[in-house]
Design a protein around this motif. Sequence first.
Motif, PDB file in Angstrom:
ATOM      1  N   TYR A  58      69.021  -3.729  27.648  1.00  0.00           N
ATOM      2  CA  TYR A  58      68.961  -2.484  28.457  1.00  0.00           C
ATOM      3  C   TYR A  58      68.262  -1.181  27.935  1.00  0.00           C
ATOM      4  O   TYR A  58      67.497  -0.612  28.391  1.00  0.00           O
ATOM      5  N   PHE A  59      68.754  -1.134  26.594  1.00  0.00           N
ATOM      6  CA  PHE A  59      68.068  -0.063  25.793  1.00  0.00           C
ATOM      7  C   PHE A  59      66.847  -0.024  25.345  1.00  0.00           C
ATOM      8  O   PHE A  59      66.181   0.881  25.208  1.00  0.00           O
ATOM      9  N   ARG A  60      66.426  -1.194  25.221  1.00  0.00           N
ATOM     10  CA  ARG A  60      64.916  -1.363  24.447  1.00  0.00           C
ATOM     11  C   ARG A  60      64.030  -0.730  25.412  1.00  0.00           C
ATOM     12  O   ARG A  60      63.134  -0.264  24.971  1.00  0.00           O
ATOM     13  N   TYR A  61      64.165  -0.769  26.493  1.00  0.00           N
ATOM     14  CA  TYR A  61      63.327  -0.101  27.497  1.00  0.00           C
ATOM     15  C   TYR A  61      63.081   1.351  27.252  1.00  0.00           C
ATOM     16  O   TYR A  61      62.122   2.021  27.275  1.00  0.00           O
ATOM     17  N   PHE A  62      64.369   2.242  26.991  1.00  0.00           N
ATOM     18  CA  PHE A  62      64.172   3.446  26.747  1.00  0.00           C
ATOM     19  C   PHE A  62      63.465   3.765  25.178  1.00  0.00           C
ATOM     20  O   PHE A  62      63.045   4.977  25.187  1.00  0.00           O
ATOM     21  N   GLY A  63      63.599   2.781  24.462  1.00  0.00           N
ATOM     22  CA  GLY A  63      62.872   3.031  23.092  1.00  0.00           C
ATOM     23  C   GLY A  63      61.387   3.013  23.442  1.00  0.00           C
ATOM     24  O   GLY A  63      60.527   4.107  22.892  1.00  0.00           O
ATOM     25  N   GLY A  64      61.129   2.318  24.535  1.00  0.00           N
ATOM     26  CA  GLY A  64      59.555   2.501  24.774  1.00  0.00           C
ATOM     27  C   GLY A  64      59.213   3.641  25.428  1.00  0.00           C
ATOM     28  O   GLY A  64      58.038   4.333  25.259  1.00  0.00           O
ATOM     29  N   VAL A  65      60.110   4.228  26.396  1.00  0.00           N
ATOM     30  CA  VAL A  65      59.875   5.432  27.084  1.00  0.00           C
ATOM     31  C   VAL A  65      59.825   6.646  25.944  1.00  0.00           C
ATOM     32  O   VAL A  65      58.945   7.460  26.119  1.00  0.00           O
ATOM     33  N   ALA A  66      60.813   6.636  24.995  1.00  0.00           N
ATOM     34  CA  ALA A  66      60.671   7.480  23.886  1.00  0.00           C
ATOM     35  C   ALA A  66      59.549   7.710  23.238  1.00  0.00           C
ATOM     36  O   ALA A  66      59.127   8.726  22.707  1.00  0.00           O
ATOM     37  N   LYS A  67      58.956   6.568  22.705  1.00  0.00           N
ATOM     38  CA  LYS A  67      57.623   6.269  22.090  1.00  0.00           C
ATOM     39  C   LYS A  67      56.482   6.613  22.821  1.00  0.00           C
ATOM     40  O   LYS A  67      55.334   6.757  22.419  1.00  0.00           O
ATOM     41  N   GLY A  68      56.742   6.559  24.216  1.00  0.00           N
ATOM     42  CA  GLY A  68      55.306   6.636  25.113  1.00  0.00           C
ATOM     43  C   GLY A  68      54.714   5.588  25.588  1.00  0.00           C
ATOM     44  O   GLY A  68      53.727   5.485  25.955  1.00  0.00           O
ATOM     45  N   THR A  69      55.252   4.270  24.893  1.00  0.00           N
ATOM     46  CA  THR A  69      54.673   3.140  25.321  1.00  0.00           C
ATOM     47  C   THR A  69      54.834   2.528  26.683  1.00  0.00           C
ATOM     48  O   THR A  69      54.469   1.345  27.180  1.00  0.00           O
ATOM     49  N   ASP A  73      60.277   5.145  34.898  1.00  0.00           N
ATOM     50  CA  ASP A  73      60.621   4.578  36.031  1.00  0.00           C
ATOM     51  C   ASP A  73      61.984   5.179  36.496  1.00  0.00           C
ATOM     52  O   ASP A  73      62.870   4.398  35.859  1.00  0.00           O
ATOM     53  N   GLU A  74      62.268   6.152  37.463  1.00  0.00           N
ATOM     54  CA  GLU A  74      63.385   6.619  37.669  1.00  0.00           C
ATOM     55  C   GLU A  74      64.501   5.337  38.038  1.00  0.00           C
ATOM     56  O   GLU A  74      65.661   5.521  37.478  1.00  0.00           O
ATOM     57  N   ALA A  75      64.133   4.505  39.135  1.00  0.00           N
ATOM     58  CA  ALA A  75      65.045   3.674  39.327  1.00  0.00           C
ATOM     59  C   ALA A  75      65.478   2.718  38.274  1.00  0.00           C
ATOM     60  O   ALA A  75      66.651   2.484  38.067  1.00  0.00           O
ATOM     61  N   GLU A  76      64.253   2.351  37.604  1.00  0.00           N
ATOM     62  CA  GLU A  76      64.796   1.185  36.157  1.00  0.00           C
ATOM     63  C   GLU A  76      65.462   2.070  35.546  1.00  0.00           C
ATOM     64  O   GLU A  76      66.548   1.687  34.761  1.00  0.00           O
ATOM     65  N   ALA A  77      65.279   3.336  34.881  1.00  0.00           N
ATOM     66  CA  ALA A  77      66.205   4.029  34.099  1.00  0.00           C
ATOM     67  C   ALA A  77      67.485   4.260  34.389  1.00  0.00           C
ATOM     68  O   ALA A  77      68.552   4.078  33.711  1.00  0.00           O
ATOM     69  N   GLY A 146      64.644  16.406  26.953  1.00  0.00           N
ATOM     70  CA  GLY A 146      66.115  16.111  26.906  1.00  0.00           C
ATOM     71  C   GLY A 146      66.720  14.849  26.954  1.00  0.00           C
ATOM     72  O   GLY A 146      67.636  14.323  26.217  1.00  0.00           O
ATOM     73  N   LEU A 147      65.693  13.904  27.720  1.00  0.00           N
ATOM     74  CA  LEU A 147      66.023  12.569  27.863  1.00  0.00           C
ATOM     75  C   LEU A 147      65.954  11.892  26.222  1.00  0.00           C
ATOM     76  O   LEU A 147      66.653  10.998  26.001  1.00  0.00           O
ATOM     77  N   LYS A 148      64.776  12.172  25.862  1.00  0.00           N
ATOM     78  CA  LYS A 148      64.225  11.782  24.634  1.00  0.00           C
ATOM     79  C   LYS A 148      65.336  12.064  23.396  1.00  0.00           C
ATOM     80  O   LYS A 148      65.716  11.253  22.543  1.00  0.00           O
ATOM     81  N   THR A 149      66.111  13.307  23.628  1.00  0.00           N
ATOM     82  CA  THR A 149      67.075  13.671  22.572  1.00  0.00           C
ATOM     83  C   THR A 149      68.124  12.725  22.834  1.00  0.00           C
ATOM     84  O   THR A 149      68.844  12.200  21.914  1.00  0.00           O
ATOM     85  N   ALA A 150      68.642  12.425  24.196  1.00  0.00           N
ATOM     86  CA  ALA A 150      69.637  11.553  24.480  1.00  0.00           C
ATOM     87  C   ALA A 150      69.875  10.211  23.975  1.00  0.00           C
ATOM     88  O   ALA A 150      70.338   9.432  23.668  1.00  0.00           O
TER      89      ALA A 150
END
Length: 168
Positions: A58-69, A73-77, A146-150
């Motif tokens: 579940y967290f891997r997705y956020f790594g991609g979000v933080a890197k911009g890759t 998606d609000e529902a997915e996040a 803020g999200l990237k810091t979290a």
Amino acid sequence: MLQSSTGPRRMATVAGAAALSALVFASARAQSPQPAGPSPTKVAVENRKAAFSLIGNYFRYFGGVAKGTVAYDEAEATKRAARIAFLSGLLEESFPEGSNVGEPDSKAKADVWSNRADFDKKLKDFQTHAQAFVDINAKEKGATDGLKTAIASLAQDCKGCHDSYKAK
């Protein structure tokens, strides 16, 4: 006057015999040895491995979000953040005393149990940050600073615990 063989007295006798049979069967079943399941240690190891695997997925997705890759998606996040927080709450019971002894599948170092106060603090920090992550995601609703810091904070919790308490 004679009562028929299906009268109330006969029915009561049959019902009593059925109840007595059920009681005897239940008692015999309770006293007979039950097949042994996996040991509590094995169950603890399996549970924590499953929880950590899901958290990572579940967290891997956020790594991609933080890197911009990966596009945010609000529902997915929201779904993924909630699941990470939920799973973090299951971890406390997944490290009972001695659940690394004799379990070859465990990657937990013995330091989990010999330095329990620090391990428990790291776990509590992770749980607190996972819940804060849910809250920040709900407030920010985007790939904001803020999200990237979290995301970075939660990733650091994982790394800090793995560095200290997970065998390579």
